[in-house]
Design an enzyme around this catalytic site. Structure first.
Site, mmCIF file in Angstrom:
data_model
loop_
_atom_site.group_PDB
_atom_site.id
_atom_site.type_symbol
_atom_site.label_atom_id
_atom_site.label_comp_id
_atom_site.label_asym_id
_atom_site.label_seq_id
_atom_site.Cartn_x
_atom_site.Cartn_y
_atom_site.Cartn_z
ATOM 1 N N THR A 168 20.777 19.338 -108.962
ATOM 2 C CA THR A 168 19.437 19.771 -108.560
ATOM 3 C C THR A 168 18.363 19.013 -109.335
ATOM 4 O O THR A 168 17.273 18.783 -108.816
ATOM 5 C CB THR A 168 19.248 21.295 -108.718
ATOM 6 N N ASP A 169 18.653 18.610 -110.565
ATOM 7 C CA ASP A 169 17.725 17.747 -111.296
ATOM 8 C C ASP A 169 17.569 16.406 -110.587
ATOM 9 O O ASP A 169 16.451 15.890 -110.445
ATOM 10 C CB ASP A 169 18.230 17.508 -112.717
ATOM 11 N N ILE A 170 18.678 15.832 -110.157
ATOM 12 C CA ILE A 170 18.628 14.528 -109.494
ATOM 13 C C ILE A 170 17.883 14.635 -108.163
ATOM 14 O O ILE A 170 17.026 13.812 -107.834
ATOM 15 C CB ILE A 170 20.048 13.972 -109.272
ATOM 16 N N GLY A 173 14.209 14.988 -108.856
ATOM 17 C CA GLY A 173 13.645 13.708 -109.253
ATOM 18 C C GLY A 173 13.411 12.794 -108.066
ATOM 19 O O GLY A 173 12.387 12.105 -107.978
#
Length: 385
Positions: A168-170, A173
């Site tokens: 979910t961070d990727i 981003g």
């Protein structure tokens, strides 16, 4: 050769993964990125490990190339003035502080837009800057759990599982990167910047794609299917005589070809399996029949047969096998650069392949404050508190 974003200047007040990953992609595309940290370095990933090389974290290296680094005390008026001076000459500012933090610093969008009306201001938070969860801290693991991703990952025996990376961070981003470029493109028409409010929770839920759509149409809560596909059969892993492989049959003609390869042509004419909707309905009867045949020969054998028959397939590779894959080697997906502290370091390359403005690694992931003196001198500042 200039990069696609060669004339874009990005001020990066983010840390850990979602924000730094976004700004690394922008840097790969040619933007000038200035990474801002507190004195001594405040990006937590600098300390996340092992492994370390001469004190430099592999985690930090994965998301911070193509940046300069400046350390600034945002709790001081002098530090805030440095940021405001940098904003005057920047196109983008990005942060992933908790909601309200930039406002407390006096670095909210309204204030910075008065300094630079063209600024594209990107805020990344766990849950967004509106709604009842806006003040909750958001971490990838929590977001995977809350978004439904974990409920559909794993199987009935394993229970809910997170993905092996902070996906979910990727995703966040990348969404931030898309939004920033969209805002920059719109600015060429309006001459105005704008604020982007990007959240991990929104990004994760958007990634539910067909699974989310299935529920919205049917009202049926999806279950974890392990390595099976909710809407396509056979589209899963199969055990072979010496390992395991993936088969991804996307249409009825491919299924017919697979049945011929397996020596079971009659299955393609069976009304229970003739069409994909029927195969989905009867997967518990069909899959064991296919598995019995796959078990008789090696992974290499079935891969070759399937490739000749134009059946999508692939081995399940570990990371060592991935790094030695000749396709990825040919695509320059593993690169090296010289780091002043860590020495020669290996990194995953950019998947963006542009014909006229290719991505480049122009800068190593910087040590904390490596470019502070250089940047302050350019601003006409000799000292900050």
């Amino acid at each position: 050769m200039a990069g696609a974003l060669e004339n874009i200047k990005v001020l990066d007040l983010s840390r850990v993964l979602a924000g730094p990953y976004c700004t690394m992609v922008l840097g790969d595309l040619g933007a000038e990125v200035i990474k801002v940290e507190a004195p001594g370095g405040s990006d937590d990933t600098r300390k996340w490990g092992p492994p370390f090389e001469n004190g430099v974290s592999a985690y930090y290296l994965c998301a911070n190339r193509n940046k300069k680094s400046i350390t600034v005390n945002l709790k001081s008026s002098a530090g805030i003035e440095v940021i405001k001076k940098l904003v005057r000459e920047s196109d983008v500012i990005i942060n992933n502080f908790k909601s309200g933090t930039m406002e407390r610093f006096g670095l909210d969008y309204e204030t910075l837009a008065k300094i630079n009306p063209g600024i594209v201001y990107c805020s990344i938070t766990g849950f967004g800057e509106t709604g009842p969860y806006q003040n909750m801290p958001g971490y990838d693991f929590i977001i995977q759990a809350m978004s439904g991703l974990m409920s559909i990952t794993g199987d009935k025996d394993s229970g809910p599982q997170k993905l092996g990376v902070a996906i979910t961070d990727i995703l966040t981003g990348l969404y931030a990167c898309i939004g920033i470029q969209g805002a920059l493109l719109e600015r060429t028409q309006s001459g105005k910047g704008q604020k982007l409010d990007i959240s991990l929770y929104d990004a994760a839920v958007s990634s539910l794609v067909n699974i989310g759509s299935n529920y919205l149409m049917s009202g049926k809560i999806p279950q974890a299917l392990g390595n099976h596909h909710a809407n396509i059969v056979p589209y899963q892993t199969f055990l072979t005589a010496d390992g395991e492989m993936v088969i991804a049959v996307g249409n009825d003609n491919q299924f017919k070809a697979l049945c011929a390869i397996l020596g079971k042509p009659e299955l393609a004419h069976d009304e229970r399996y003739k069409t994909n909707p029927n195969r989905v309905q009867h997967r518990e009867e069909l899959v064991p029949l296919l598995q019995d045949v796959f078990s008789t020969k090696s992974t290499a054998y079935w891969q070759e047969q399937c490739r000749q028959g134009k059946i999508p397939c692939g081995p399940i590779q570990n990371i060592e096998e991935v790094t030695n894959d000749p396709q990825l080697q040919a695509r320059n997906m593993f690169i090296e650069c010289e780091h002043p502290t860590a020495g020669q370091v290996k990194m995953i390359g950019s998947p963006l392949k542009l014909s006229r403005t290719p991505t480049k690694v122009k800068r190593h992931p910087p040590d904390a404050g490596e470019h502070t003196d250089e940047i302050l001198t350019q601003l006409g500042i000799t000292k900050t508190n």
